[in-house]
Design a protein around this motif. Structure first.
Motif, PDB file in Angstrom:
ATOM      1  N   VAL A  74       0.767  -1.110   0.192  1.00 53.49           N
ATOM      2  CA  VAL A  74       0.177  -0.123   0.022  1.00 53.49           C
ATOM      3  C   VAL A  74       0.912   1.124  -0.034  1.00 53.49           C
ATOM      4  CG1 VAL A  74      -1.593   1.334   1.182  1.00 53.49           C
ATOM      5  CG2 VAL A  74      -2.003  -0.969   1.129  1.00 53.49           C
ATOM      6  N   ARG A  75       1.931   1.308   0.799  1.00 58.14           N
ATOM      7  CA  ARG A  75       2.894   2.495   0.898  1.00 58.14           C
ATOM      8  C   ARG A  75       3.668   2.838  -0.384  1.00 58.14           C
ATOM      9  NH1 ARG A  75       5.146   2.056   7.260  1.00 58.14           N
ATOM     10  NH2 ARG A  75       2.928   3.037   8.262  1.00 58.14           N
ATOM     11  N   ALA A  76       3.990   1.570  -1.055  1.00 57.70           N
ATOM     12  CA  ALA A  76       4.753   1.510  -2.321  1.00 57.70           C
ATOM     13  C   ALA A  76       3.808   2.219  -3.499  1.00 57.70           C
ATOM     14  CB  ALA A  76       5.423   0.398  -2.561  1.00 57.70           C
ATOM     15  N   ALA A  77       2.453   1.820  -3.242  1.00 55.78           N
ATOM     16  CA  ALA A  77       1.473   2.094  -4.655  1.00 55.78           C
ATOM     17  C   ALA A  77       1.287   3.648  -4.112  1.00 55.78           C
ATOM     18  CB  ALA A  77       0.596   1.377  -4.251  1.00 55.78           C
ATOM     19  N   ARG A  78       1.240   4.255  -2.897  1.00 60.53           N
ATOM     20  CA  ARG A  78       1.058   5.536  -2.652  1.00 60.53           C
ATOM     21  C   ARG A  78       2.091   6.334  -3.149  1.00 60.53           C
ATOM     22  NH1 ARG A  78      -2.140   4.707   3.080  1.00 60.53           N
ATOM     23  NH2 ARG A  78      -4.298   4.597   2.314  1.00 60.53           N
ATOM     24  N   ALA A  79       3.499   5.920  -2.913  1.00 56.50           N
ATOM     25  CA  ALA A  79       4.368   6.706  -3.101  1.00 56.50           C
ATOM     26  C   ALA A  79       4.901   6.657  -4.713  1.00 56.50           C
ATOM     27  CB  ALA A  79       5.571   5.919  -2.589  1.00 56.50           C
ATOM     28  N   GLU A  80       4.450   5.526  -5.678  1.00 56.12           N
ATOM     29  CA  GLU A  80       4.496   5.731  -6.705  1.00 56.12           C
ATOM     30  C   GLU A  80       3.667   6.139  -7.604  1.00 56.12           C
ATOM     31  OE1 GLU A  80       5.409   1.457  -7.765  1.00 56.12           O
ATOM     32  OE2 GLU A  80       7.212   1.352  -6.591  1.00 56.12           O
ATOM     33  N   GLY A  81       2.311   6.451  -6.993  1.00 55.65           N
ATOM     34  CA  GLY A  81       1.210   6.955  -7.563  1.00 55.65           C
ATOM     35  C   GLY A  81       0.443   5.857  -8.507  1.00 55.65           C
ATOM     36  N   SER A  82       0.562   4.592  -8.142  1.00 60.72           N
ATOM     37  CA  SER A  82       0.034   3.365  -8.728  1.00 60.72           C
ATOM     38  C   SER A  82      -1.291   3.333  -8.466  1.00 60.72           C
ATOM     39  CB  SER A  82       0.716   2.184  -8.495  1.00 60.72           C
ATOM     40  OG  SER A  82       2.021   2.250  -8.562  1.00 60.72           O
ATOM     41  N   GLN A  83      -2.131   2.710  -9.493  1.00 59.70           N
ATOM     42  CA  GLN A  83      -3.512   2.489  -8.920  1.00 59.70           C
ATOM     43  C   GLN A  83      -3.795   1.498  -8.093  1.00 59.70           C
ATOM     44  OE1 GLN A  83      -6.064   4.546 -10.181  1.00 59.70           O
ATOM     45  NE2 GLN A  83      -4.162   5.794 -10.876  1.00 59.70           N
ATOM     46  N   VAL A  84      -4.944   1.270  -7.566  1.00 60.20           N
ATOM     47  CA  VAL A  84      -5.013   0.238  -6.467  1.00 60.20           C
ATOM     48  C   VAL A  84      -5.041  -1.126  -6.835  1.00 60.20           C
ATOM     49  CG1 VAL A  84      -7.836   0.306  -6.790  1.00 60.20           C
ATOM     50  CG2 VAL A  84      -6.656   0.138  -4.523  1.00 60.20           C
ATOM     51  N   ALA A  85      -5.244  -1.435  -8.111  1.00 61.82           N
ATOM     52  CA  ALA A  85      -5.470  -2.621  -8.628  1.00 61.82           C
ATOM     53  C   ALA A  85      -4.442  -3.598  -8.140  1.00 61.82           C
ATOM     54  CB  ALA A  85      -5.727  -2.866 -10.132  1.00 61.82           C
ATOM     55  N   GLY A  86      -3.072  -3.139  -7.987  1.00 59.83           N
ATOM     56  CA  GLY A  86      -2.123  -4.245  -7.709  1.00 59.83           C
ATOM     57  C   GLY A  86      -1.760  -4.348  -6.380  1.00 59.83           C
ATOM     58  N   VAL A  87      -2.463  -3.730  -5.328  1.00 61.80           N
ATOM     59  CA  VAL A  87      -1.757  -3.730  -4.227  1.00 61.80           C
ATOM     60  C   VAL A  87      -1.841  -4.902  -3.430  1.00 61.80           C
ATOM     61  CG1 VAL A  87      -2.637  -2.765  -1.765  1.00 61.80           C
ATOM     62  CG2 VAL A  87      -2.933  -1.207  -3.717  1.00 61.80           C
ATOM     63  N   LEU A  88      -2.816  -5.759  -3.413  1.00 64.14           N
ATOM     64  CA  LEU A  88      -2.654  -7.069  -3.012  1.00 64.14           C
ATOM     65  C   LEU A  88      -1.970  -8.287  -3.924  1.00 64.14           C
ATOM     66  CD1 LEU A  88      -6.062  -7.321  -1.015  1.00 64.14           C
ATOM     67  CD2 LEU A  88      -3.869  -6.567  -0.379  1.00 64.14           C
ATOM     68  N   GLY A  89      -1.188  -7.807  -4.964  1.00 62.39           N
ATOM     69  CA  GLY A  89      -0.558  -8.394  -6.107  1.00 62.39           C
ATOM     70  C   GLY A  89       0.490  -9.674  -5.203  1.00 62.39           C
ATOM     71  N   HIS A  90       0.815  -9.233  -4.006  1.00 58.97           N
ATOM     72  CA  HIS A  90       2.114 -10.012  -3.343  1.00 58.97           C
ATOM     73  C   HIS A  90       1.356 -10.938  -2.647  1.00 58.97           C
ATOM     74  CE1 HIS A  90       4.951  -7.603  -5.269  1.00 58.97           C
ATOM     75  NE2 HIS A  90       4.561  -6.573  -4.838  1.00 58.97           N
ATOM     76  N   LEU A  91       0.097 -10.922  -2.331  1.00 59.03           N
ATOM     77  CA  LEU A  91      -0.071 -11.787  -0.982  1.00 59.03           C
ATOM     78  C   LEU A  91      -0.715 -13.242  -1.506  1.00 59.03           C
ATOM     79  CD1 LEU A  91      -3.243 -10.071   0.713  1.00 59.03           C
ATOM     80  CD2 LEU A  91      -0.918 -10.391   1.364  1.00 59.03           C
ATOM     81  N   PRO A  92      -0.656 -13.572  -2.778  1.00 62.18           N
ATOM     82  CA  PRO A  92      -0.551 -15.092  -3.455  1.00 62.18           C
ATOM     83  C   PRO A  92       0.921 -15.633  -3.049  1.00 62.18           C
ATOM     84  CG  PRO A  92      -1.943 -13.741  -4.924  1.00 62.18           C
ATOM     85  CD  PRO A  92      -1.271 -12.552  -4.011  1.00 62.18           C
ATOM     86  N   ALA A  93       1.744 -14.710  -3.318  1.00 63.05           N
ATOM     87  CA  ALA A  93       3.368 -15.042  -3.118  1.00 63.05           C
ATOM     88  C   ALA A  93       3.280 -15.486  -1.694  1.00 63.05           C
ATOM     89  CB  ALA A  93       4.333 -14.063  -3.507  1.00 63.05           C
ATOM     90  N   VAL A  94       2.849 -14.904  -0.582  1.00 68.48           N
ATOM     91  CA  VAL A  94       2.804 -15.097   0.662  1.00 68.48           C
ATOM     92  C   VAL A  94       2.298 -16.255   0.824  1.00 68.48           C
ATOM     93  CG1 VAL A  94       2.275 -14.275   2.883  1.00 68.48           C
ATOM     94  CG2 VAL A  94       3.028 -12.634   1.187  1.00 68.48           C
ATOM     95  N   ALA A  95       0.967 -16.713   0.186  1.00 66.79           N
ATOM     96  CA  ALA A  95       0.370 -17.938   0.530  1.00 66.79           C
ATOM     97  C   ALA A  95       1.029 -18.994  -0.061  1.00 66.79           C
ATOM     98  CB  ALA A  95      -1.133 -17.827  -0.090  1.00 66.79           C
ATOM     99  N   ALA A  96       1.799 -18.826  -1.075  1.00 67.70           N
ATOM    100  CA  ALA A  96       2.506 -19.914  -1.499  1.00 67.70           C
ATOM    101  C   ALA A  96       3.851 -20.150  -0.653  1.00 67.70           C
ATOM    102  CB  ALA A  96       3.201 -19.743  -3.038  1.00 67.70           C
ATOM    103  N   LEU A  97       4.294 -19.251  -0.091  1.00 63.71           N
ATOM    104  CA  LEU A  97       5.742 -19.269   0.695  1.00 63.71           C
ATOM    105  C   LEU A  97       5.079 -20.019   2.084  1.00 63.71           C
ATOM    106  CD1 LEU A  97       7.542 -16.076   0.165  1.00 63.71           C
ATOM    107  CD2 LEU A  97       8.152 -18.377  -0.398  1.00 63.71           C
ATOM    108  N   ALA A  98       3.833 -19.713   2.429  1.00 63.47           N
ATOM    109  CA  ALA A  98       3.264 -20.344   3.545  1.00 63.47           C
ATOM    110  C   ALA A  98       3.130 -21.738   3.663  1.00 63.47           C
ATOM    111  CB  ALA A  98       1.841 -19.599   4.054  1.00 63.47           C
ATOM    112  N   LEU A  99       2.617 -22.095   2.402  1.00 62.75           N
ATOM    113  CA  LEU A  99       2.655 -23.499   2.173  1.00 62.75           C
ATOM    114  C   LEU A  99       3.984 -24.405   2.339  1.00 62.75           C
ATOM    115  CD1 LEU A  99       0.635 -25.837   1.281  1.00 62.75           C
ATOM    116  CD2 LEU A  99       1.370 -25.285  -0.960  1.00 62.75           C
ATOM    117  N   LEU A 100       4.966 -23.853   1.814  1.00 62.98           N
ATOM    118  CA  LEU A 100       6.093 -24.295   1.840  1.00 62.98           C
ATOM    119  C   LEU A 100       6.720 -24.488   3.397  1.00 62.98           C
ATOM    120  CD1 LEU A 100       8.251 -22.750  -0.961  1.00 62.98           C
ATOM    121  CD2 LEU A 100       7.078 -25.099  -0.612  1.00 62.98           C
ATOM    122  N   VAL A 101       6.324 -23.355   4.145  1.00 63.85           N
ATOM    123  CA  VAL A 101       6.696 -23.315   5.512  1.00 63.85           C
ATOM    124  C   VAL A 101       5.964 -24.484   6.259  1.00 63.85           C
ATOM    125  CG1 VAL A 101       6.335 -21.796   7.802  1.00 63.85           C
ATOM    126  CG2 VAL A 101       7.208 -20.832   5.678  1.00 63.85           C
ATOM    127  N   ALA A 102       4.501 -24.413   5.976  1.00 64.72           N
ATOM    128  CA  ALA A 102       3.785 -25.793   6.479  1.00 64.72           C
ATOM    129  C   ALA A 102       4.341 -27.202   6.404  1.00 64.72           C
ATOM    130  CB  ALA A 102       2.323 -25.561   6.160  1.00 64.72           C
TER     131      ALA A 102
END
Length: 272
Positions: A74-102
């Protein structure tokens, strides 16, 4: 812990997240982490999982990581003036890494790994809940703004109160849909009358969201809350530990956490 006390806890957590949504991204992230910690602390007891302490630690770590990633995005998108659509684009990567952690968690167990499949499934499910909960961090950046959170959370609290009754699910389920839709419509109508839905993007531009769109969004959010709470009641009510601490707090926190993804979708798709 009685059903009414669990519903009260859900109401308190919903109020906390609703208030935090107006306090900035860091404050909201803290509230989201609290939800994740409550889920993590009670989930192993709720499902009677083996290796309870380490399972709690793994889920809590994922909750913190997901919230931090959402904050940075969110902070990076605000700093760069990006649109809102990609704000949660990294959460799937978090979910994938969480699976590996499990899976890594299971490899590090030293108890002979009894009930391995049950343990992995339970931990991964809890991880999915806390990752979806991180979507609350991005809700204030949607077209609806921070005022969307109280609308969705009001519907969640109202439907949780219905779910706390002794009515059978065949009765409570339809009532939940009606109550959720009614409360969502009422909350969204009040928000529209108060002029709560003004900003439409992270940066630049503002276009007032019409009362009609707020009403539709509130009804959809309320119906979604009714389905979510009814489904969670059907799943959790039969679990023997559902009313014991800290499992009861996990039962109370799960609907609020899962509501974050739904709120984000409503804010992005219905309140353009």
């Amino acid at each position: 812990m009685s059903a009414s006390a669990t519903a009260t806890a859900t109401f308190a957590l919903a109020a906390l997240v609703g208030l935090a949504s107006f306090g900035g991204v860091a404050v909201l992230a803290v509230a989201v982490v609290l939800l994740g910690v409550l889920v993590a602390a009670g989930w192993p007891d709720l499902l009677d999982l083996p290796a309870r302490r380490s399972s709690t630690g793994v889920v809590a770590a994922v909750a913190v990581a997901a919230a931090l990633v959402a904050v940075f995005a969110v902070r990076a998108a605000r700093a760069e003036g990006s649109q809102v659509a990609g704000v949660l684009g990294h959460l799937p990567a978090v979910a994938a890494l969480a699976l590996l952690v499990a899976f890594g968690h299971q490899l590090l167990r030293r108890d002979g790994r009894p009930r391995l499949v049950e343990s992995v499934t339970g931990v991964v499910t809890a991880q999915a809940v806390v990752v979806l909960g991180a979507a609350w961090v991005a809700v204030p950046t949607t077209y609806a703004g921070a005022t969307l959170a109280p609308v969705v959370l009001a519907a969640l609290a109202a439907t949780s109160a219905v779910a706390a009754t002794t009515w059978p699910l065949r009765v409570a389920g339809p009532v939940n849909l009606l109550v959720g839709a009614a409360v969502g419509w009422l909350a969204s109508s009040v928000t529209a009358l108060l002029g709560g839905g003004g900003t439409t993007a992270l940066v630049g531009g503002s276009a007032a969201v019409s009362e009609g769109r707020w009403a539709v969004a509130g009804i959809v959010a309320g119906l979604g809350a009714g389905v979510l709470v009814s489904a969670w009641r059907a799943l959790s009510v039969r679990l023997p530990a559902a009313r014991t601490l800290p499992a009861a707090f996990a039962v109370a926190a799960v609907p609020v956490a899962l509501g974050g993804a739904g709120a984000y979708l409503v804010g992005r798709l219905l309140l353009l």
